[in-house]
Design an enzyme around this catalytic site. Sequence first.
Site, mmCIF file in Angstrom:
data_model
loop_
_atom_site.group_PDB
_atom_site.id
_atom_site.type_symbol
_atom_site.label_atom_id
_atom_site.label_comp_id
_atom_site.label_asym_id
_atom_site.label_seq_id
_atom_site.Cartn_x
_atom_site.Cartn_y
_atom_site.Cartn_z
ATOM 1 N N SER A 207 0.834 -1.203 0.000
ATOM 2 C CA SER A 207 0.000 0.000 0.000
ATOM 3 C C SER A 207 0.863 1.246 0.000
ATOM 4 O O SER A 207 2.087 1.184 0.088
ATOM 5 C CB SER A 207 -0.898 0.006 1.235
ATOM 6 O OG SER A 207 -0.145 0.424 2.356
ATOM 7 N N LYS A 208 0.180 2.349 -0.083
ATOM 8 C CA LYS A 208 0.808 3.673 -0.054
ATOM 9 C C LYS A 208 1.855 3.784 1.063
ATOM 10 O O LYS A 208 2.897 4.389 0.887
ATOM 11 C CB LYS A 208 -0.319 4.697 0.153
ATOM 12 C CG LYS A 208 0.103 6.135 0.105
ATOM 13 C CD LYS A 208 0.106 6.646 -1.318
ATOM 14 C CE LYS A 208 0.987 7.864 -1.459
ATOM 15 N NZ LYS A 208 2.026 7.725 -2.445
#
Length: 436
Positions: A207-208
């Site tokens: 994820s980010k």
Amino acid sequence: MSVRVRFAPSPTGHVHIGNMRAAIFNWLFARHGGGEFLLRIEDTDRERSTPEALRTIFDAMEWLGLDFDGEPFFQSAHLDAHRAAAGQLLRDGRAYRADKGGLGKGECVVFRMPPEDAVFTDGIRGELRKAAADMSDFVILRADDTPVFHLSNVVDDIAMGITHVIRGDDHIENTFRHVALFRALGAPPPRYAHLPMIVNAQGKPYSKRDGDAYVGDLRARGFHPEAVFNYLTLLGWSPGDDREKLARAEAVRLFTLDRVKSAPAQMDLRKMTHLNAQYVAGMPAADFAAAAREWAQSQAWWREPDETYFRGVCALMQSRTHLYSFIAEWGYFFADDFAYDEKTVRKLLRKEGAGAALRAASAALAETDFSEAAIEAALRAAEKERGIEEGRINQPVRAAATGLAHGAGLYETLALIGKDRVLRRLSRAAEELCGA
Ligand code: GLU
């Protein structure tokens, strides 16, 4: 049967690398087999679909060289077909109307799951099965007459003549339902292949928070699209050996679904950056110069340089440009008002003896023709004069001339920047930045 695959993103935000990897695998599969690669925009969620998000999808695909065949298929233009399919299922007794959840919002159309276990053969994982007892009927058309993802997805795959659905393994649960829908609609299900999840070092979905998770981030950080294409291609697939660099044409030639792994694929930004550095280093000089110019032009320090000089900077820096974003640090080649890195100033300049060392270097350099060899000899002489250990003067000189503690070879760098500019910077630094 000729292959027809599709990439089916929802235009609701950034394009995650997981989505792009699905696009790449579909593209490779189609190009390998002389099939068609179609684009379907799953924009039935009118509230969450935005024109910007649509733009980012097209940009990302173009950037990565994923050309699609024909016109994009917009799901929102086919809502009537989705509703008609729901009507057909109602008439055939495969669906029924119900006030789901008893919310009083009116009746939905609910698909009746068949009584037997759901089974399909996945091209990557083999036979997947789910017991009938673990599945329940599900809504396909909401009370307001809008189709649910499952219905639109399946009806459009039928309409588009899709032969293979290659998508993330987060869709496996959906596929049990989709296969049932295909059959109920009288269409043979396509072959499915579910790609392994992309995970971080801890094995959690990437994820980010783990770094650049969106294609736009990678581009903004200065990745070369071919390096990204290469890296994502090998994220969950291998041609049967452990090479890390694989050209696009070679990937097309070798790509088969049976070599896609079922284990989660670990994304490692460090490795990807390393691969990127190889791509950049291997570029023809003119291509690198063109790319570098584009990056440099957006910097505040940019002044149009002499072309020969610019090519000289590119030749010196190409192999150290692991990401194009490194070019933001090139200001010292072009202007005197580049920013000094604060930590470098603190560590190398703002300390006792630094000013005197720079003055000695400056005096010695002033007497030379500023060739690399002469620069080196002058710096050794200045060290002797000040009683500085051999080689130690290089660091403050580099810091004063470039504002940084790292860079290409110092003598080459100084020779390229030029005598006047270097001498000016050494005395300015001695006066304004240095300790006594
Ligand atoms: N819009 C869905 C997604 O982006 C499509 C999945 C599929 O490929 O069928 O996850």
